[in-house]
Every structure is written in structure tokens, then in C-alpha cells.
Design an enzyme around this catalytic site. Structure first.
Site, PDB file in Angstrom:
ATOM      1  N   ASP A 113      11.670   2.693   4.278  1.00 34.15           N
ATOM      2  CA  ASP A 113      11.509   1.289   4.635  1.00 34.15           C
ATOM      3  C   ASP A 113      12.670   0.903   5.541  1.00 34.15           C
ATOM      4  O   ASP A 113      13.689   1.602   5.578  1.00 34.15           O
ATOM      5  CB  ASP A 113      11.491   0.395   3.382  1.00 34.15           C
ATOM      6  CG  ASP A 113      10.856  -0.958   3.649  1.00 34.15           C
ATOM      7  OD1 ASP A 113       9.637  -1.102   3.391  1.00 34.15           O
ATOM      8  OD2 ASP A 113      11.554  -1.872   4.123  1.00 34.15           O
ATOM      9  N   LEU A 140       0.814  -1.208   0.000  1.00 32.51           N
ATOM     10  CA  LEU A 140       0.000   0.000   0.000  1.00 32.51           C
ATOM     11  C   LEU A 140       0.852   1.264   0.000  1.00 32.51           C
ATOM     12  O   LEU A 140       0.589   2.216  -0.738  1.00 32.51           O
ATOM     13  CB  LEU A 140      -0.930   0.006   1.218  1.00 32.51           C
ATOM     14  CG  LEU A 140      -2.146  -0.918   1.149  1.00 32.51           C
ATOM     15  CD1 LEU A 140      -2.731  -1.128   2.548  1.00 32.51           C
ATOM     16  CD2 LEU A 140      -3.207  -0.376   0.218  1.00 32.51           C
ATOM     17  N   LYS A 152      -4.484   1.651  15.881  1.00 33.67           N
ATOM     18  CA  LYS A 152      -5.255   2.263  14.803  1.00 33.67           C
ATOM     19  C   LYS A 152      -6.401   3.129  15.335  1.00 33.67           C
ATOM     20  O   LYS A 152      -6.724   4.171  14.752  1.00 33.67           O
ATOM     21  CB  LYS A 152      -5.786   1.180  13.860  1.00 33.67           C
ATOM     22  CG  LYS A 152      -4.704   0.507  13.021  1.00 33.67           C
ATOM     23  CD  LYS A 152      -3.919   1.515  12.190  1.00 33.67           C
ATOM     24  CE  LYS A 152      -3.026   0.850  11.154  1.00 33.67           C
ATOM     25  NZ  LYS A 152      -2.237   1.838  10.377  1.00 33.67           N
ATOM     26  N   TYR A 181      -2.840  -3.930  17.557  1.00 34.94           N
ATOM     27  CA  TYR A 181      -3.126  -3.235  16.295  1.00 34.94           C
ATOM     28  C   TYR A 181      -4.396  -2.393  16.412  1.00 34.94           C
ATOM     29  O   TYR A 181      -4.448  -1.251  15.942  1.00 34.94           O
ATOM     30  CB  TYR A 181      -3.260  -4.282  15.194  1.00 34.94           C
ATOM     31  CG  TYR A 181      -3.446  -3.743  13.804  1.00 34.94           C
ATOM     32  CD1 TYR A 181      -2.428  -3.053  13.152  1.00 34.94           C
ATOM     33  CD2 TYR A 181      -4.639  -3.967  13.109  1.00 34.94           C
ATOM     34  CE1 TYR A 181      -2.596  -2.592  11.851  1.00 34.94           C
ATOM     35  CE2 TYR A 181      -4.818  -3.511  11.815  1.00 34.94           C
ATOM     36  CZ  TYR A 181      -3.790  -2.824  11.185  1.00 34.94           C
ATOM     37  OH  TYR A 181      -3.959  -2.366   9.906  1.00 34.94           O
TER      38      TYR A 181
END
Length: 308
Positions: free
Chosen positions: A36, A17, A159, A155
Site C-alpha cells: 500500500d 478487495l 482495465k 479507468y
């Protein structure tokens, strides 16, 4: 090209993505700092953008620390003369159910997703303020942060926290003309590739074919490229009036997620005692659902037939 002359940072953009976001921003004219933890992956991503006619430079560093945030902003300024757009996409997964999740599993995911978003946005906003840039902050959320998901305590917390920060930043950054929004993507990733429910969609994408309408329309599930257009739009001048929003995108579907609001209210003179609630909880049968619920796959898309 709507972003001509703009400079963007996209964290976690070596592949998947993040790379799709970086390539689309470059296609729209922005110079891009890709990021990265794998040097070869980061350099290849930058080379891909350059080969497409864009401008890109790679920063190899794990997101989370203030040092990495400063390095990313410095790379944008030193290589391209400024910064206008930040997309915080970097993330890792350490999925385990609650009793199996270690402190290290929790801390790593929180550090990269939540702290990494915080440190990068803080550094970018400082640059925007100091240089009178009406910049764009685009933070990447997830349906898990909106609805919860089994085995993803860390997670989900990260988020959900990102969306909470975005709402706060929209208030704090308004006077400076900086927008802050969250994007909730639903797309084929390395994670969904392993889920049998999505097998027919992922296999079609890998063959270079369009995903079946059930996925693109009914589920709003698509490719990374389906998400990239929204990223570029929110980074543009056309989106100057959009801030503090959580916007979902996937396949053929675009969604505006609601902010948490009270859905039911009851009042009682003198307040609510334990005895009052035990006698009759007023919201029985009205509780909100948790988790995502997917409709059954059509017969022709069942994993055993989809691979034939």
C-alpha cells in the site's frame, strides 16, 4: 491448505478487495507480501494476517515503476524464500467526463493500473523463468473495461488493456507453465458505497447481514470475500490448466467473459465503398450495446425505503 509453502504478492492490499485477497491466500497457506502507499495501512494489513495465523510482510510503495516491482519481488524472496503468485490489484480513480479529464487524471490512472500491472508482471515472470517456477499471474480487471462506463475514460482504457495483456501473456508464458488470468470482480467497495442503487446491499453488509438476493443473485454483486475464493483457486495447482481467461465473480455468480469475436459478417464483391455503405449499412439495428444496464430496484430496496 491448498497453497501451503507458496509465496504471493498482492498489490494494493492494504484494505478493501486487495486485503480480502491477501487474507484468503494466507488462509490457504501462502506467505503474503502486502502493499500500500500508506505505511500505517500496509502494516496494519500485515498485522491482521499475522494475527490470523498467517505470514505477511508489508512493502510501502506506489505501484507503477519498475523500482516498486523489483522491491516487491525482492521482498518476497528475501522474507519468504521465493515467489509463486502475483495478484495485481493496485489502482486509483480519477473519474471525470472526457472534456473535464486532465492529462494528469489520465496519466495517473494509466500508470498505476496498466503500467503497474505490466511492470509487476514483467518482474515476477522474470523470476519465474529464472527459477523454473510454474507461477500464477492474476490481474484484476473491471466490468468498466469490458463494457465502458460514463466518466471513466482512463479507468476503462486501463482495465481493457489489462485483459488484453493477460491474453498475450497466456500465449507467451504457456511454455514455461505459468498461467495468466484476469478476474472481473463485482463487489461492495468505497466507490459503490456512494451509489444509491447499491445502498441496501452496502448497508446490509455493514450491519453484518447477508445482502438481499436481488443483489447477490440477479446482479451478481457481493462482498470482497465473495471474490477472494476465486483468487485463491486461480493461484492453486488445481487451476494449472486455466489461462488467458477473464472470469467474473460477485455475490452468488461466477461468469466466464467471452473474448471479442465478430458477431456479424457481410461480404460484397469488390469490397465496400462509401457509396455502398451509405446506401445501406448492413449492420443497422445490430450494433452492440455499450455500458452496463441494471434492472430496476424492487420497491422494497429503493433507497428511500431501504434506510427506514
Amino acid at each position: 491448505m491448498s497453497l501451503q509453502g507458496k509465496v504471493a504478492i498482492v498489490t494494493g492490499s492494504g484494505r478493501g478487495l486487495g486485503l480480502a485477497y491477501a487474507r484468503e491466500l494466507a488462509r490457504q497457506g501462502a506467505a503474503v507480501v502486502v502493499n500500500d502507499v500508506d505505511a500505517a495501512v500496509a502494516e496494519e494489513a500485515a498485522a491482521t494476517i499475522t494475527a490470523d495465523g498467517g505470514r505477511a510482510v508489508a512493502v510501502v510503495a506506489p505501484v507503477g515503476s519498475t523500482e516498486t516491482a523489483k522491491a516487491l519481488v525482492n521482498a518476497a524472496v528475501e522474507n519468504f524464500g521465493g515467489l509463486d503468485i502475483l495478484v495485481t490489484n493496485a489502482g486509483v480513480l480519477r473519474d471525470k467526463s472526457l472534456l473535464k479529464m486532465t492529462d494528469e487524471d489520465f496519466d495517473l490512472v494509466i500508470n498505476v493500473h496498466l503500467r503497474g500491472t505490466f511492470t509487476c508482471v514483467r518482474e515476477a515472470y522474470a523470476y519465474f523463468k529464472e527459477n523454473n517456477v510454474q507461477g500464477r499471474i492474476i490481474a484484476i480487471g473491471s466490468p468498466t473495461g469490458q463494457r465502458g462506463n460514463f466518466g471513466q475514460t482512463n479507468y476503462a482504457a486501463a482495465k481493457a488493456g489489462i485483459v488484453g495483456m493477460v491474453r498475450t501473456w497466456a500465449l507467451e508464458m504457456k511454455k514455461a507453465g505459468v498461467t495468466a488470468n484476469a478476474v472481473i470482480p463485482v463487489a461492495a467497495t468505497a466507490m459503490t458505497k456512494t451509489v444509491p442503487y447499491f445502498a441496501a446491499a452496502v448497508e446490509a453488509d455493514e450491519r453484518g447481514e447477508a445482502m438481499p438476493d436481488f443483489f447477490r443473485k440477479t446482479l451478481g454483486f457481493g462482498t470482497a470475500e465473495d471474490v477472494a475464493g476465486l483468487i485463491a483457486f486461480l493461484a492453486s495447482e488445481e487451476a494449472a490448466g486455466i489461462t488467458g481467461q477473464a472470469i467474473g465473480v460477485g455475490g452468488d455468480r461466477l461468469q466466464l467473459w467471452s473474448h471479442p469475436e465478430a458477431v456479424e459478417s457481410e461480404y460484397r464483391d469488390g469490397g465496400w465503398s462509401y457509396e455502398d455503405l451509405a446506401e445501406g449499412f448492413p449492420f443497422a439495428g445490430k450494433q452492440q450495446s455499450v455500458g452496463e444496464k441494471f434492472p430496476p430496484l424492487p420497491a422494497e430496496l429503493q433507497p428511500e425505503t431501504a434506510t427506514n
